[in-house]
Motif scaffolding. Sequence first.
Motif, mmCIF file in Angstrom:
data_model
loop_
_atom_site.group_PDB
_atom_site.id
_atom_site.type_symbol
_atom_site.label_atom_id
_atom_site.label_comp_id
_atom_site.label_asym_id
_atom_site.label_seq_id
_atom_site.Cartn_x
_atom_site.Cartn_y
_atom_site.Cartn_z
ATOM 1 N N VAL B 11 0.867 -1.171 0.000
ATOM 2 C CA VAL B 11 0.000 0.000 0.000
ATOM 3 C C VAL B 11 0.903 1.219 0.000
ATOM 4 C CG1 VAL B 11 -1.765 1.290 1.251
ATOM 5 C CG2 VAL B 11 -1.765 -1.201 1.326
ATOM 6 N N ASP B 12 0.682 2.092 -0.950
ATOM 7 C CA ASP B 12 1.510 3.300 -1.053
ATOM 8 C C ASP B 12 3.002 2.977 -0.969
ATOM 9 O OD1 ASP B 12 -0.677 4.901 -1.334
ATOM 10 O OD2 ASP B 12 -0.804 5.437 0.794
ATOM 11 N N ILE B 16 2.645 -4.514 3.145
ATOM 12 C CA ILE B 16 1.829 -4.751 4.338
ATOM 13 C C ILE B 16 1.662 -6.249 4.565
ATOM 14 C CG2 ILE B 16 -0.344 -4.263 5.507
ATOM 15 C CD1 ILE B 16 1.230 -1.723 4.848
ATOM 16 N N PRO B 35 -1.971 -7.913 16.464
ATOM 17 C CA PRO B 35 -1.844 -6.537 16.939
ATOM 18 C C PRO B 35 -2.317 -5.525 15.897
ATOM 19 C CG PRO B 35 0.311 -7.438 16.386
ATOM 20 C CD PRO B 35 -0.654 -8.563 16.293
ATOM 21 N N ASN B 36 -2.561 -4.333 16.369
ATOM 22 C CA ASN B 36 -2.926 -3.231 15.482
ATOM 23 C C ASN B 36 -1.903 -3.044 14.384
ATOM 24 O OD1 ASN B 36 -5.342 -2.042 16.087
ATOM 25 N ND2 ASN B 36 -4.506 -1.026 17.913
ATOM 26 N N GLY B 37 -2.385 -2.822 13.196
ATOM 27 C CA GLY B 37 -1.476 -2.537 12.096
ATOM 28 C C GLY B 37 -0.831 -3.761 11.498
ATOM 29 N N ALA B 38 -1.263 -4.948 11.908
ATOM 30 C CA ALA B 38 -0.632 -6.164 11.411
ATOM 31 C C ALA B 38 -1.010 -6.453 9.956
ATOM 32 C CB ALA B 38 -1.017 -7.341 12.292
ATOM 33 N N GLY B 39 -2.170 -5.970 9.538
ATOM 34 C CA GLY B 39 -2.602 -6.216 8.163
ATOM 35 C C GLY B 39 -3.906 -6.985 8.065
ATOM 36 N N LYS B 40 -4.637 -7.091 9.158
ATOM 37 C CA LYS B 40 -5.884 -7.856 9.155
ATOM 38 C C LYS B 40 -6.930 -7.217 8.245
ATOM 39 C CE LYS B 40 -6.426 -7.325 13.638
ATOM 40 N NZ LYS B 40 -5.243 -6.508 13.981
ATOM 41 N N SER B 41 -7.115 -5.901 8.411
ATOM 42 C CA SER B 41 -8.109 -5.223 7.568
ATOM 43 C C SER B 41 -7.654 -5.234 6.113
ATOM 44 C CB SER B 41 -8.310 -3.783 8.036
ATOM 45 O OG SER B 41 -8.882 -3.785 9.322
ATOM 46 N N THR B 42 -6.349 -5.122 5.937
ATOM 47 C CA THR B 42 -5.810 -5.152 4.582
ATOM 48 C C THR B 42 -6.194 -6.463 3.897
ATOM 49 O OG1 THR B 42 -3.964 -3.763 5.262
ATOM 50 C CG2 THR B 42 -3.680 -5.012 3.225
ATOM 51 N N TYR B 53 -4.830 -1.269 -3.191
ATOM 52 C CA TYR B 53 -3.947 -2.310 -2.679
ATOM 53 C C TYR B 53 -3.291 -3.006 -3.859
ATOM 54 C CZ TYR B 53 -6.541 -1.563 1.603
ATOM 55 O OH TYR B 53 -7.123 -0.991 2.705
#
Lengths: 480, 250
Positions: B11-12, B16, B35-42, B53
């Motif tokens: 991403v950008d 990720i 954890p936050n920012g791990a890439g789950k939503s991605t 993406y």
Amino acid sequence: MASQEMEELVQREYTQGFVTDIESDTVPPGLDENTIAFISNKKGEPEWMLEWRLEAYRQWLTMTTPSWAHLDYPPIDYQAISYYSAPKKQEDKPQSLDEVDPKLLETYEKLGIPLHERAALAGVAVDAVFDSVSVTTTFKEKLAEAGVIFCSISEAIREYPELVRQYLGSVVPQGDNYFAALNSAVFTDGSFVYVPEGVECPMELSTYFRINAANTGQFERTLIVCDKRAQVSYLEGCTAPQRDENQLHAAVVELVALEDAYIKYSTVQNWYPGDEDGKGGIYNFVTKRGDCRGDRSKISWTQVETGSAITWKYPSCMLRGKDSVGEFYSVAVTNGRQQADTGTKMIHIGEGTRSTIISKGIAAGRSDQAYRGLVKVGPRAKNARNFTQCDSLLIGDRCGAHTFPYQEIGNSSATVEHEATTSKIGEDQLFYCQSRGISEEDAVNMIVNGFCKDVFQELPMEFAVEAEALLNVTLEGAVG
Amino acid sequence: MLEVKDLHVTVDGSEILKGLNLTVNPGEVHALMGPNGAGKSTLSAVIAGKDGYEVTSGEVLFEGKNLLEMEIEERALAGILLGFQYPVEIPGVKNIYLLKAALNAQRVARGEEEIPAPEFMKLVREQLSFMKMDGSFLQRAVNEGFSGGEKKRNEILQMLVLQPKLAMLDEIDSGLDIDAMKVVAEGINSLRNADRAILMVTHYQRLLEHIVPDRVHVLVDGRIAKSGGKELAHELEARGYEWVLEESAA
Ligand SMILES: Nc1ncnc2c1ncn2[C@@H]1O[C@H](COP(=O)(O)OP(=O)(O)O)[C@@H](O)[C@H]1O
Ligand SMILES: [Mg+2]
């Protein structure tokens, strides 16, 4: 026709007074006093009408086109325009909707609203203007019973000269602006409505305008007068087939509401916007103004503008009567190379006057649009109130939307509120809809229609359906 | 049903997802934690087809079809539905209108007739009461002015009406009070069946007390660092994510 011949004809026929037999004809391009006399004569007008036109023409000669609008177009050659054209033969004129050009019907069918269904729709009277001459008028009897006059302006000039003379130009004077002056000089048709005191018009009045003959300017003149406590809802809509050359359209609409009268004027406008480069579209320079002349009178403009190459249009209200109300609900959609400069003027003159402006602009493709609104509160307009909300939605990043709200407040007791937003059509909104299986195009339509909801709900029911369909057709291919 | 193979996503310009593997079979409920920012939503966004993406390598197959070549709506019509963490508001568009358009898009794609209005109303009303939602929700604009909990219920309502093969839920539990959590969990549990798979992204064990997963995965730094049964969720709750990181680095 040689000009000498024409002059002779004019002289001869004019001295005969009223001429009802309209033979097939198109006046050669060009504009001078002879042309105006020719038109007036063709229409069988009384002398005062011709004089009125000539006054307008002389004023027009001294005027220049407005340059302040946010528009870009080549100069118009007014001598290249033909100012009068009538259907070829009397017997060719559609006498009923069944005889209407199938192309027009096709367009409506594409929009999901077959025209013949509309005629059947109880409560809708149709007065269609085809190529400058009114040809279809229905429901006349029912209206006559109620005492409502609904006819072409030409007929009104002949049949109800006192009424016309009293009100014509009383809202939009001949010299009001360049295009209004031109219209006053050369208008060829349009509608006239008079609703007498205390009468609620028993049906919605509907007019379809269509531009037909190539290279013919269209100059409709509409005059609607609602007497005391009278009410009317008037619908105006139009479509046009593809054209090669730009066509000028300079209509004037005047509304007069006396004490406690209510006029609701709804427009769905879908003129040919030109090809992708804007070539061939309609130039739409319209002057629409309502005069809330009586106390507690109300005028409401609702418009859905999807067509034209260039639109220049500011339906306005003069709020003279005490506690009179003006409303403006507008959706303007531009796509391709369209340009639109629209908005409204609410002029608060009387005490306790109120106005509401809801404007929704949607720009897609490489189009450009501006909202220009003036709220003016005069010194006598104690406790005047205005609410303005003006939202723009951009689809893609090559289009533009601009907002120019002007306020001139001459009375400190006035309340004027203005809200404006500009947003890009949300990627997130599109994704949300698409991730539910809805195609991108349908998603755009859904979001745009949602954006316009506040305005669409002001439209009469069948018009609202048509407006949504129109919007979808206009935005075809806007994304992706 | 869903196979993610060595998926790399940037991403950008920054990577990720860094070689993610995941297989979900019909009838299974998977929980994706981390954890936050791990890439789950991605991951869920890439599966649903969101723009922005870039898949640099790897594959995503859904019922054997290459998902990455499909349009967003094609994926939805194939049976994938993403429940959003932050459902977007769509002013002026009635909730019921969106629901009906979505359902009809599915039916038309399957070569069926559009649903008759009475049948649709019956279906929606049933699900609505199941989600303990008031009828007025249907007439309100999509998510507009909905509370956090109402938005989440609305996402589940859509699932109940649309009956996807693969339901993905991104932090459906965030912002829910206990009562709303129960309703949402019941909704999700009612979706469980032998043909359907559910992939839940969540931070907390709490949701998993209501919806017991078959598999739990820990997504750390763009990869699945550890997978296990439902007991893994308890362990994560007790010990946090650090140890998984250390373990996988070792
Ligand atoms: N649209 C985006 N633009 C830039 N960075 C993004 C974008 N989406 C996600 N990221 C970054 O990718 C990483 C993973 O984000 P996300 O998938 O939302 O994590 P999680 O859901 O596991 O908390 C984060 O570092 C986040 O900042
Ligand atoms: Mg997340």
